[in-house]
Design a protein around this motif. Structure first.
Motif, short mmCIF file in Angstrom:
data_model
loop_
_atom_site.label_atom_id
_atom_site.label_comp_id
_atom_site.label_asym_id
_atom_site.label_seq_id
_atom_site.Cartn_x
_atom_site.Cartn_y
_atom_site.Cartn_z
N LEU A 22 0.84 -1.20 0.00
CA LEU A 22 0.00 0.00 0.00
C LEU A 22 0.88 1.26 0.00
O LEU A 22 0.64 2.20 -0.78
CB LEU A 22 -0.88 -0.02 1.25
CG LEU A 22 -2.23 0.67 1.19
CD1 LEU A 22 -3.05 0.10 0.05
CD2 LEU A 22 -2.97 0.49 2.52
N ASN A 23 1.89 1.26 0.85
CA ASN A 23 2.81 2.41 0.91
C ASN A 23 3.54 2.58 -0.42
O ASN A 23 3.72 3.71 -0.90
CB ASN A 23 3.83 2.22 2.04
CG ASN A 23 3.20 2.45 3.39
OD1 ASN A 23 2.16 3.10 3.50
ND2 ASN A 23 3.80 1.90 4.43
N HIS A 24 3.94 1.45 -1.02
CA HIS A 24 4.65 1.48 -2.29
C HIS A 24 3.74 2.09 -3.37
O HIS A 24 4.17 2.95 -4.15
CB HIS A 24 5.05 0.04 -2.65
CG HIS A 24 5.87 -0.06 -3.88
ND1 HIS A 24 7.13 0.50 -3.97
CD2 HIS A 24 5.64 -0.66 -5.08
CE1 HIS A 24 7.62 0.25 -5.17
NE2 HIS A 24 6.74 -0.44 -5.86
N ALA A 25 2.47 1.66 -3.40
CA ALA A 25 1.53 2.15 -4.39
C ALA A 25 1.29 3.65 -4.20
O ALA A 25 1.25 4.42 -5.17
CB ALA A 25 0.21 1.39 -4.29
N LYS A 26 1.16 4.09 -2.93
CA LYS A 26 0.94 5.52 -2.64
C LYS A 26 2.12 6.35 -3.14
O LYS A 26 1.92 7.42 -3.74
CB LYS A 26 0.79 5.72 -1.13
CG LYS A 26 -0.62 5.49 -0.61
CD LYS A 26 -0.67 5.86 0.86
CE LYS A 26 -1.94 5.36 1.50
NZ LYS A 26 -1.84 5.31 2.96
N THR A 27 3.34 5.87 -2.90
CA THR A 27 4.54 6.60 -3.34
C THR A 27 4.56 6.71 -4.86
O THR A 27 4.85 7.77 -5.42
CB THR A 27 5.81 5.88 -2.85
OG1 THR A 27 5.68 5.66 -1.45
CG2 THR A 27 7.06 6.70 -3.11
N GLN A 28 4.23 5.60 -5.52
CA GLN A 28 4.22 5.60 -6.99
C GLN A 28 3.20 6.59 -7.54
O GLN A 28 3.48 7.33 -8.49
CB GLN A 28 3.92 4.20 -7.51
CG GLN A 28 5.16 3.33 -7.56
CD GLN A 28 4.89 2.01 -8.24
OE1 GLN A 28 3.80 1.46 -8.09
NE2 GLN A 28 5.86 1.52 -8.97
N ILE A 29 2.01 6.62 -6.92
CA ILE A 29 0.95 7.54 -7.38
C ILE A 29 1.41 8.99 -7.21
O ILE A 29 1.25 9.81 -8.10
CB ILE A 29 -0.36 7.26 -6.60
CG1 ILE A 29 -0.96 5.93 -7.06
CG2 ILE A 29 -1.37 8.40 -6.82
CD1 ILE A 29 -2.10 5.41 -6.21
N THR A 30 2.03 9.28 -6.07
CA THR A 30 2.53 10.64 -5.83
C THR A 30 3.54 11.04 -6.91
O THR A 30 3.48 12.15 -7.46
CB THR A 30 3.20 10.72 -4.43
OG1 THR A 30 2.28 10.24 -3.47
CG2 THR A 30 3.58 12.16 -4.08
N HIS A 31 4.47 10.10 -7.23
CA HIS A 31 5.48 10.39 -8.26
C HIS A 31 4.83 10.62 -9.62
O HIS A 31 5.21 11.53 -10.37
CB HIS A 31 6.49 9.24 -8.35
CG HIS A 31 7.44 9.22 -7.19
ND1 HIS A 31 8.08 8.09 -6.77
CD2 HIS A 31 7.83 10.21 -6.34
CE1 HIS A 31 8.84 8.37 -5.73
NE2 HIS A 31 8.70 9.64 -5.44
N LEU A 32 3.82 9.79 -9.93
CA LEU A 32 3.14 9.92 -11.23
C LEU A 32 2.40 11.24 -11.33
O LEU A 32 2.44 11.92 -12.37
CB LEU A 32 2.18 8.75 -11.44
CG LEU A 32 2.84 7.43 -11.86
CD1 LEU A 32 1.82 6.30 -11.85
CD2 LEU A 32 3.45 7.56 -13.25
N ILE A 33 1.73 11.62 -10.23
CA ILE A 33 0.99 12.89 -10.23
C ILE A 33 1.97 14.04 -10.43
O ILE A 33 1.74 14.95 -11.25
CB ILE A 33 0.18 13.07 -8.91
CG1 ILE A 33 -1.00 12.09 -8.91
CG2 ILE A 33 -0.32 14.51 -8.76
CD1 ILE A 33 -1.77 12.04 -7.61
N ASP A 34 3.11 14.00 -9.73
CA ASP A 34 4.13 15.05 -9.88
C ASP A 34 4.64 15.10 -11.32
O ASP A 34 4.83 16.17 -11.90
CB ASP A 34 5.32 14.78 -8.94
CG ASP A 34 4.94 15.04 -7.49
OD1 ASP A 34 3.86 15.61 -7.27
OD2 ASP A 34 5.73 14.66 -6.60
N TYR A 35 4.82 13.91 -11.90
CA TYR A 35 5.34 13.82 -13.27
C TYR A 35 4.35 14.41 -14.27
O TYR A 35 4.71 15.21 -15.14
CB TYR A 35 5.63 12.36 -13.60
CG TYR A 35 6.10 12.12 -15.01
CD1 TYR A 35 7.39 12.48 -15.39
CD2 TYR A 35 5.25 11.56 -15.95
CE1 TYR A 35 7.82 12.27 -16.69
CE2 TYR A 35 5.67 11.34 -17.26
CZ TYR A 35 6.96 11.70 -17.62
OH TYR A 35 7.38 11.50 -18.89
N VAL A 36 3.07 14.03 -14.10
CA VAL A 36 2.04 14.50 -15.03
C VAL A 36 1.82 16.01 -14.87
O VAL A 36 1.66 16.74 -15.85
CB VAL A 36 0.70 13.73 -14.80
CG1 VAL A 36 -0.43 14.36 -15.59
CG2 VAL A 36 0.87 12.26 -15.19
#
Ligand code: AMP
Length: 145
Positions: free
Chosen positions: A125-139
């Motif tokens: 869950l923590n891993h998925a949250k971190t990935q989503i944050t990175h993707l949002i920042d990237y987009v």
């Protein structure tokens, strides 16, 4: 992700019980330490098996005398273990296919920790949250300052 990463973040503490302890003692150890499984050790510290809340539930159902029944009579002896270098995918596959929720972690043949299905869900869950944050920042791109 490796088992080591999860162990480093949740801690290597592992609560155990002796093979000669009674089921009542195992029950108290589980409840007092808020854990669901206890690797079972002999007098020399070698791991002989595992006893979990599910094993105790079965014995309560069978009305086994908790004060008179020894842990080594009801524990699972055919222990499936992990090492710190194992991938989490391997641990998840073993837990799902073999239908258990705990795996002792061994280093050089000695007990070093225990990983539960709850630890894995939390880490994923923590891993998925971190990935989503990175993707949002990237987009969203760099924010103009
Ligand atoms: P659990 O889902 O972990 O409470 O365990 C379900 C059943 O599998 C119980 O009979 C346990 O003794 C057994 N068990 C739990 N973990 C393991 C393991 N790592 N290796 C072998 N048996 C296990």
């Amino acid at each position: 992700m490796k088992v080591r990463e999860i162990m480093d973040s949740k801690g290597w503490r592992v609560v155990t019980i002796g093979a000669q302890a009674t089921l009542r003692e195992a029950l108290c150890t589980l409840v007092e330490n808020k854990v669901g499984a206890l690797p079972v050790q002999d007098g020399f510290g070698a791991v002989q098996g595992i006893i979990t809340e599910r094993d105790l539930m079965r014995e309560v159902y069978k009305k086994s005398p908790l004060e008179q029944t020894r842990v080594d009579r009801v524990m699972t002896r055919n222990l499936i273990t992990a090492t710190p270098e194992d991938d989490i995918e391997y641990v998840m596959k073993e837990m799902t296919e073999r239908r258990f929720r705990h795996m002792p972690v061994m280093v050089d043949g000695a007990l070093a920790g225990i990983i539960s299905i709850g630890d894995i869900v939390k880490a994923q869950l923590n891993h998925a949250k971190t990935q989503i944050t990175h993707l949002i920042d990237y987009v969203a791109g760099p924010v103009a300052g």
